[in-house]
Motif scaffolding. Structure first.
Motif, PDB file in Angstrom:
ATOM      1  N   LYS A 150     -10.127   4.319   4.387  1.00 42.09           N
ATOM      2  CA  LYS A 150     -10.661   3.429   5.273  1.00 42.09           C
ATOM      3  C   LYS A 150      -9.765   1.930   5.309  1.00 42.09           C
ATOM      4  O   LYS A 150     -10.530   1.336   5.560  1.00 42.09           O
ATOM      5  CB  LYS A 150     -11.625   2.982   3.523  1.00 42.09           C
ATOM      6  CG  LYS A 150     -12.935   4.493   4.122  1.00 42.09           C
ATOM      7  CD  LYS A 150     -14.142   4.007   3.232  1.00 42.09           C
ATOM      8  CE  LYS A 150     -14.955   5.311   3.322  1.00 42.09           C
ATOM      9  NZ  LYS A 150     -15.815   5.402   2.065  1.00 42.09           N
ATOM     10  N   ASN A 151      -8.911   1.595   4.142  1.00 41.64           N
ATOM     11  CA  ASN A 151      -7.913   0.568   4.539  1.00 41.64           C
ATOM     12  C   ASN A 151      -7.145   0.892   6.129  1.00 41.64           C
ATOM     13  O   ASN A 151      -6.697   1.399   6.638  1.00 41.64           O
ATOM     14  CB  ASN A 151      -6.834   0.507   3.762  1.00 41.64           C
ATOM     15  CG  ASN A 151      -6.051  -0.827   3.114  1.00 41.64           C
ATOM     16  OD1 ASN A 151      -5.893  -1.371   4.679  1.00 41.64           O
ATOM     17  ND2 ASN A 151      -5.339  -0.951   2.073  1.00 41.64           N
ATOM     18  N   MET A 163       1.216  -1.241   0.137  1.00 42.00           N
ATOM     19  CA  MET A 163       0.312   0.220  -0.151  1.00 42.00           C
ATOM     20  C   MET A 163       0.696   1.301   0.164  1.00 42.00           C
ATOM     21  O   MET A 163       0.157   2.327  -0.139  1.00 42.00           O
ATOM     22  CB  MET A 163      -1.008  -0.211   1.259  1.00 42.00           C
ATOM     23  CG  MET A 163      -1.873   1.595   1.473  1.00 42.00           C
ATOM     24  SD  MET A 163      -3.154   1.601   2.680  1.00 42.00           S
ATOM     25  CE  MET A 163      -3.938   2.660   2.778  1.00 42.00           C
ATOM     26  N   GLN A 220     -10.769   7.349   0.149  1.00 38.22           N
ATOM     27  CA  GLN A 220     -10.605   5.649  -0.686  1.00 38.22           C
ATOM     28  C   GLN A 220      -9.531   5.003   0.270  1.00 38.22           C
ATOM     29  O   GLN A 220      -9.934   3.593   1.497  1.00 38.22           O
ATOM     30  CB  GLN A 220     -10.813   5.198  -1.440  1.00 38.22           C
ATOM     31  CG  GLN A 220     -11.519   3.581  -2.521  1.00 38.22           C
ATOM     32  CD  GLN A 220     -12.566   3.788  -1.135  1.00 38.22           C
ATOM     33  OE1 GLN A 220     -13.512   4.441  -1.621  1.00 38.22           O
ATOM     34  NE2 GLN A 220     -13.413   2.411  -0.175  1.00 38.22           N
ATOM     35  N   ALA A 221      -8.493   5.228   0.667  1.00 37.96           N
ATOM     36  CA  ALA A 221      -7.343   4.646   0.985  1.00 37.96           C
ATOM     37  C   ALA A 221      -7.361   5.184   2.866  1.00 37.96           C
ATOM     38  O   ALA A 221      -6.921   3.791   3.225  1.00 37.96           O
ATOM     39  CB  ALA A 221      -5.998   5.198   0.615  1.00 37.96           C
TER      40      ALA A 221
END
Length: 1077
Positions: free
Chosen positions: A32-33, A1, A29-30
């Motif tokens: 939420k990882n 990532m 979005q990232a």
């Protein structure tokens, strides 16, 4: 990532909006990882791109700040290891990392982070200067974010600071060291005191070196002095002389930048405000004056002007902080906080030397000095040197140099504002001078015209009816300026001047009212930005006219004024404009409250929004907040936000992000005026305001701790007005619900007042609270004391002020060398407290108040000594008289007055022989009130009192004192007519009628004459009614009307002779009064 994240961060810096928007969506979005935190750590420590490292550090901090509880223990540990391993190779990341660390220290105590403490310990003691610098940066950020958890380490930290402060070759390390010291100062306790004291000399030396290296950093670091003075001034006291000399040296050094010099001189201002007695005790007054006078009289560089002599775009002189302005402020602060006798002794040689100089900037400095002394030393100047300083200023008005003329105009404006009423007695000399000066001015020089208007306005405002001979010239000048000049600043000055004229002239202005209103209408309804200042000034002047021109004249405009205000706030978003509408509503409420009633919902809504608003308060962030959008709650996380998680969330902008706050003055002024207006409107509209009272009170009550002192003062004032309003509503409609509402309000407000008097640091606020408390007692009287503890609380807080035991009086820490000498404003504060004593005495049974009165009276009587100032002696004897007057009308008053008579009589008799007429006046009034209050108990003292009065009458020339002598004799007669040799006293009494100045004594005098006429009519024939006394009694009270009717019936020939010598209109009024009685 990590690679994906690095790519996204690179895209965010591209000069293409579409690319940036796409990258932003990917980044959200990232986030939420679950792997986002390790990835951010990896980019921050391993990226080859400095901008990406910085971005990752900022995002990580923002993430940690709001989502600490969601971060796994493993990731938290990763931070810990990361901070130990990272070498802070890039300065921008060092800064962000230190802030990230600060965020985590806020969530977890430093002791739970041994790796951090170890890193701090190693780096700050490293032999490598760069490592020490980095370690102190990190230390500074974590301490500033949360100083208290470090308290167990303070002694160790102070040892470290002591060492670092010797490191003069590493100015950045010294800078962070001093900032860290500043951060812990407020939290240090007694165990750190000796260490703190010992470190101050090193701080001063380190600052001297820092000034040479980086003046901006030195200026910021000097905040340590203000923090020390505010938090624990006793640390500074042993080193005060060194600190003062350092600040004076920096403040006087013309090679340094202005902001640093201003900072140094501001420290002196703050020190004098907090510790004026110590400054004098350590003999620092003369060194300060020697250092600041060269700053005050310095000429600007060739081809330039002082900022206050320059024109800016609006025509106002710029008012930025500069060293010369600070030098004048130092003298102003001395005047407000030092005894005038001691200050003038050392100050006037400097001032006289300046005024005698041919150099215009020397003369200007001398005039500025006189000007800023006027507020704090008003009594001293009025009684000892008014004629000479006025002569100096007036001569300077004709100086060939405009710099000198401008300064003299400013001085004259200051004198007019602060040296009343004496300065108005020079009206015949000053008004022609000012009018002539104004007519000869070149209107193109707007800055100078502004100063001329300032002087004229302040002088006119206090003239009262003495303005009448000048009205035609004044109004012609002002109306001509409104109608014939294109310069908006000149129009604004003329509109403001009309308000000042109205304050003095009142109903005399009625003939000019139509053209004034006609001119104002055009300015009031404008919507253009360039007319805004003229528009707000027109609203202010309209408010003054509402209060002064007379109800009959203004009432027809009242409803239109309210509608105008509402229309303006609906269409224009401007805090100054809104503030002026509040003032207008407030003024209208005093003239025509019924016009306000239909609009109270709209009016209070706007004002309460202003009180709640944070508009104008700007937080200055330390770094770019570009990524703040990424700190929003994740869309799928809402279910987690429950219970303690919600409590754990923090505001978006936290204190450690903020380099400072700035507040626009306009928004402060709006809050202040909204409070004052709400209070007055509540009082004026009474029952109609009831639906809005609770919501208004709650919002005002919240502002009692507001950072700005003017807002606090006006909030306390409004709370008092709400109490008074509720009391009048209850009296008009005495229901149980209204009564309970009043008691509830008093139970909240009065303890709040008492606490503020004891703990509020600003003297002006405490004076406002005491004045408001007095007004509440005056209006609500015995209802204030329904709570059994209230009498003790209020009596004790008055005692504390008289003993100088409150925080704003320096808590009694430094005893003055001479208790009879103090700053005039310190004396004024005590006067506000003392004024409460007779008000309390008139509100409770005398026997209940007696124990407290026994404690308070010695404190009041001590100010009657011959060595005290005139103001103190006058206050002391006036208060004694008012207390005795209050005892006349309360149960048990005669007994208490009788028991006090032996203590009070010698003080009052001594006052009768005083050299000052006001002191004599108050003493005579007090003796009369003692006779009235104590009644038969003091009859044995009557011969002595009559002898004193007889001697006075043979020598006294002051008309007010003679009026009060008449009043005192009448009180003695009414109290014990049998004990008075009427055949001797009445001729002396009537021979000094009619009263000349103190018309309030007419009620006493004519009550006595009416009683005497009933008792033995023959006595009153010694002096038949005369034209003068007829005029003075024309005050249509029933008792006077009855007395005149008796005269008309039983002494018709003398009465008719007196009547025929009067003008026809007065004859008609008297005839109507007699026939109507």
């Amino acid at each position: 990532m990590t690679e994906e994240l690095e790519h996204i961060l690179s895209q965010l810096t591209q000069p293409d909006n579409a690319v940036i928007q796409q990258a932003t969506a990917q980044l959200k979005q990232a986030f939420k990882n679950p792997g986002i935190i390790p990835a951010l750590c990896a980019v921050m420590s391993g990226s080859q791109t400095p901008q990406n490292r910085q971005s990752a550090a900022v995002m990580l901090r923002l993430r940690v700040k709001k989502h600490w509880k969601k971060i796994s223990p493993n990731d938290r540990e990763r931070f810990s290891i990361h901070f130990v391993l990272d070498h802070f190779t890039l300065h921008t990341v060092q800064h962000s990392l230190s802030q990230l660390c600060a965020v985590m220290v806020k969530h977890e105590t430093p002791d739970s982070w041994p790796a951090l403490l170890q890193l701090l310990n190693q780096s700050t003691k490293s032999s490598n200067p760069n490592d020490r610098q980095i370690g102190l940066l990190l230390l500074n950020k974590v301490i500033e974010s949360n100083p208290e958890p470090f308290k167990p380490h303070y002694c160790q930290l102070l040892q470290l600071f002591s060492t670092v402060l010797q490191d003069h070759n590493n100015p950045t390390a010294v800078y962070y060291c001093i900032l860290s010291l500043t951060a812990i100062t407020a939290y240090t306790g007694t165990e750190e005191m000796s260490q703190m004291r010992s470190i101050i000399p090193s701080v001063i030396v380190a600052l001297k070196h820092l000034i040479k290296a980086d003046q901006d950093k030195a200026s910021e670091a000097m905040e340590v002095f203000n923090e020390l003075m505010e938090s624990e001034v006793s640390i500074i006291v042993p080193h005060m002389a060194d600190m003062v000399h350092f600040c004076l040296e920096a403040g006087g050094d013309v090679t340094l930048n202005d902001s640093l010099r201003v900072k140094a001189l501001s420290c002196i201002i703050f020190l004098i405000k907090l510790k004026s007695k110590t400054v004098m005790k350590q003999k620092l007054l003369n060194p300060i004056l020697q250092a600041i006078f060269p700053v005050l009289v310095a000429a600007p560089p060739p081809g330039e002007q002082d900022p206050d002599d320059e024109e800016d775009e609006s025509g106002d002189g710029t008012d930025n902080e500069n060293p010369k302005h600070c030098a004048a402020q130092i003298i102003d602060t001395m005047a407000l906080h030092m005894p005038p006798e001691k200050l003038f002794q050392q100050l006037m040689p400097f001032t006289h030397a300046c005024l005698a100089s041919d150099n215009p900037y020397q003369k200007k400095g001398g005039l500025l000095c006189l000007a800023v002394l006027a507020e704090g030393c008003a009594d001293y100047i009025r009684t000892k040197m008014l004629s000479s300083v006025l002569q100096t200023v007036c001569q300077s008005l004709s100086d060939s140099n405009q710099v000198v003329r401008s300064a003299s105009l400013f001085a004259l404006g200051q004198f007019s504002e602060h040296l009343q009423p004496e300065v108005s007695k020079y009206c015949a000399e000053l008004m022609p001078l000012l009018l002539g000066y104004l007519s000869s001015l070149n209107q193109a020089n707007v800055c100078h015209v502004t100063k001329a208007f300032y002087a004229l306005e302040n002088f006119m405002e206090n003239l009262g009816s003495d303005i009448e001979p000048y009205l035609p010239t004044l109004m012609e000048t002002m109306l001509s300026a409104l109608n014939n000049t294109d310069n908006l600043k000149i129009k604004e000055l003329a509109v403001s001047a009309i308000g000042a004229i109205a304050s003095a002239a009142k109903e005399l202005l009625v003939p000019y009212f139509p053209p004034v209103i006609e001119s104002l209408k055009g300015f009031l309804t404008t919507t253009t930005e360039e007319m805004r200042l003229l528009q707000t000034q027109s609203l202010d002047t309209l408010s003054v006219l509402a209060r002064t021109i007379g109800k009959d004249v203004f009432s027809p405009l009242a409803a239109e004024c309210v509608q105008l205000g509402l229309n303006l706030t609906d269409t224009i978003d401007d805090p100054d404009l809104r503030r002026c509408t509040y003032t207008l509503y407030s003024a209208v409420s005093t003239v025509s409250p019924e016009c306000l009633t239909p609009h109270l919902t709209a009016i209070t809504t706007v004002m309460l929004l202003a009180l709640k608003s944070n508009d104008g308060i700007t937080a200055h962030l330390e770094e770019d907040k570009t990524f703040v959008l990424l700190d929003e709650d994740d869309d799928d996380d809402h279910e987690e936000k429950a219970g303690d998680q919600i409590l754990e969330e923090e505001p978006e902008t936290d204190v450690h992000d903020v380099a400072g706050f700035s507040v626009e003055n306009a928004y402060i002024d709006e809050k202040e005026d909204a409070c004052e207006a709400l209070g007055e409107i509540a009082f004026s509209t009474g029952a109609a305001f009831q639906p809005f009272l609770e919501s208004s009170f709650q919002q005002v009550y919240e502002l009692r701790d507001f950072p700005h002192e003017d807002v606090r003062r006006s909030a306390f004032g409004a709370m008092g007005q709400f109490c008074r309003s509720q009391c009048l509503v209850w009296r008009d409609n005495p229901t149980e619900a209204n009564y309970q509402a009043l008691l509830k309000l008093l139970d909240v407000v009065l303890p709040c007042f008492v606490e503020a008097v004891r703990t509020e640091p600003e003297r002006q606020v405490v004076m406002g609270v005491l004045e408001t408390l007095n007004n509440v007692v005056k209006t609500c009287k015995e209802e204030v004391f329904k709570n059994p503890s209230r009498l003790k609380q209020i009596s004790h807080v008055i005692r504390d002020v008289l003993k100088k035991k409150t925080v704003c009086q320096d808590g009694g820490g430094d005893e003055a060398e001479d208790e009879d000498q103090q700053a005039e404003y310190d004396a004024m504060l005590q006067e506000f407290a003392g004024e409460g004593i007779p008000l309390v005495a008139s509100s409770v049974p005398a026997d209940s108040f007696a124990p407290f009165l026994n404690d308070l009276l010695p404190l009041i009587m001590s100010k009657a000594k011959p060595t005290c100032t005139v103001a103190d002696r006058s206050f002391s004897l006036g208060t004694i008289g008012e207390v005795l007057q209050a005892l006349v009308s309360v149960s048990g008053g005669q007994g208490v007055a009788g028991r006090l008579s032996n203590r009070l009589l010698p003080v009052l008799v001594a006052g009768v022989r005083d050299s000052d007429p006001e002191v004599r006046n108050n003493s005579v009034f007090g003796l009369g009130c003692l006779a009235q209050a104590a009644g038969s108990i003091v009859v044995s003292d009557y011969p002595m009192m009559l002898s004193v009065f007889s001697n006075m009458l043979s020598k006294e020339s002051d008309p007010r004192v003679i009026d009060n002598l008449c009043g005192a004799l009448c009180r003695m007669i009414m109290s014990n007519v049998e004990a008075i040799p009427l055949e001797q006293v009445i001729p002396a009494l009537v021979g000094n009628l009619p009263l000349k100045e103190d018309m309030e004594e007419n009620k006493t005098v004519f009550s006595c004459l009416a009683m005497l006429y009933t008792h033995s009519p023959a006595l009153v024939q010694y002096k038949p009614i005369t034209p003068g006394s007829t005029i003075s009694v024309w005050n249509s009270q029933n008792i006077l009307a009855m007395l005149m009717k008796e005269f008309a019936q039983h002494h018709s020939a003398d009465f008719q002779a007196a009547m025929t010598s009067l003008p026809q209109d007065q004859q008609a009024k008297i005839s109507a009064t007699i026939s109507g009685s």
